[in-house]
Enzyme design. Sequence first.
Site, mmCIF file in Angstrom:
data_model
loop_
_atom_site.group_PDB
_atom_site.id
_atom_site.type_symbol
_atom_site.label_atom_id
_atom_site.label_comp_id
_atom_site.label_asym_id
_atom_site.label_seq_id
_atom_site.Cartn_x
_atom_site.Cartn_y
_atom_site.Cartn_z
ATOM 1 N N ASP A 117 5.971 11.296 -15.986
ATOM 2 C CA ASP A 117 4.381 12.286 -16.445
ATOM 3 C C ASP A 117 3.659 12.434 -15.577
ATOM 4 O O ASP A 117 3.245 10.621 -14.349
ATOM 5 C CB ASP A 117 3.290 12.329 -17.590
ATOM 6 C CG ASP A 117 2.435 13.253 -17.178
ATOM 7 O OD1 ASP A 117 2.322 15.043 -17.528
ATOM 8 O OD2 ASP A 117 1.031 12.482 -17.903
ATOM 9 N N LEU A 118 3.118 13.718 -14.801
ATOM 10 C CA LEU A 118 2.588 12.785 -13.441
ATOM 11 C C LEU A 118 0.536 13.203 -13.370
ATOM 12 O O LEU A 118 -0.270 11.881 -13.022
ATOM 13 C CB LEU A 118 2.667 13.819 -12.362
ATOM 14 C CG LEU A 118 3.578 14.364 -12.160
ATOM 15 C CD1 LEU A 118 4.019 15.428 -11.024
ATOM 16 C CD2 LEU A 118 4.407 12.920 -10.907
ATOM 17 N N ASP A 119 -0.221 14.034 -14.228
ATOM 18 C CA ASP A 119 -1.966 13.990 -14.617
ATOM 19 C C ASP A 119 -2.045 13.248 -15.273
ATOM 20 O O ASP A 119 -1.166 13.211 -16.438
ATOM 21 C CB ASP A 119 -1.822 15.208 -14.995
ATOM 22 C CG ASP A 119 -1.595 16.797 -14.013
ATOM 23 O OD1 ASP A 119 -1.267 16.550 -12.698
ATOM 24 O OD2 ASP A 119 -1.435 17.734 -14.634
ATOM 25 N N ASP A 151 0.991 10.185 -19.982
ATOM 26 C CA ASP A 151 -0.547 9.377 -21.112
ATOM 27 C C ASP A 151 -0.601 10.207 -22.063
ATOM 28 O O ASP A 151 -1.093 9.623 -22.537
ATOM 29 C CB ASP A 151 -1.914 9.577 -20.023
ATOM 30 C CG ASP A 151 -1.650 11.245 -19.858
ATOM 31 O OD1 ASP A 151 -2.720 11.574 -20.362
ATOM 32 O OD2 ASP A 151 -0.642 11.954 -19.221
#
Length: 234
Positions: free
Chosen positions: A16-18, A188
């Site tokens: 995941d990025l954000d 997250d």
Amino acid sequence: MQLFKALSPVSVLSFDLDDTLYDNKPVIEAAEQAMLSALAQQAPASKATDSAFWWQQRLKLASIEPEIRHDIGRWRLLGIEAGLLELGLPRPEARRVAEHGYAAFLDARTRITLSPEVTQLLSALAKQYRLIAITNGNACINKMGIGELFAFSLQAGPDGRMKPYADLFMTAAARLQVKPAQILHIGDSHRADVMGALSAGCQAAWLDHYQSAVPVLPHIRLTDVQQLQHLLPN
């Protein structure tokens, strides 16, 4: 790092990025402000609005077309256009100004600088695993300067329904020609990342920022993304 379930062999790390590789809050705040400034320049009637006004526009759209949530870029663009129409702009002008405002948002939204430590971690992991990105957002790994470390990036909307739906995970496995169980997804959000990965048959590493109690455990719980160093050979 806590290991709750034994890992089966992993050949792919999915990120995941954000809020996994960087703090996304200041990024979004800057992007929202860029959007508001661009709209104010083109449509003075929008100067009295704030982010809450535009969020309400998106909520109205989603109540009519729930599936639009799966493509947050299109959702935001159409939300801006709807808000401008509500402010009294003619439709052709509303569309033009909305595109201008969204372009300003996206430009700021994709200005993300990773810490040297995170970039070094990804570089080390990329020597041992194939890396991919699976995001519900619209951050760009190429603009972050890490695109060469990744096989590809999948984004909700253009590439399928958003996590926790299994679409993006299954697309990734098919493209990589691996079984889903060979993918360890790191993110997250317990709902989007952990539940999404598990529902697709992938393994899950949860970056738990808040030490939350959850009914379904991931394979691994992380408190710092740097704990992924444990996946590297000694």
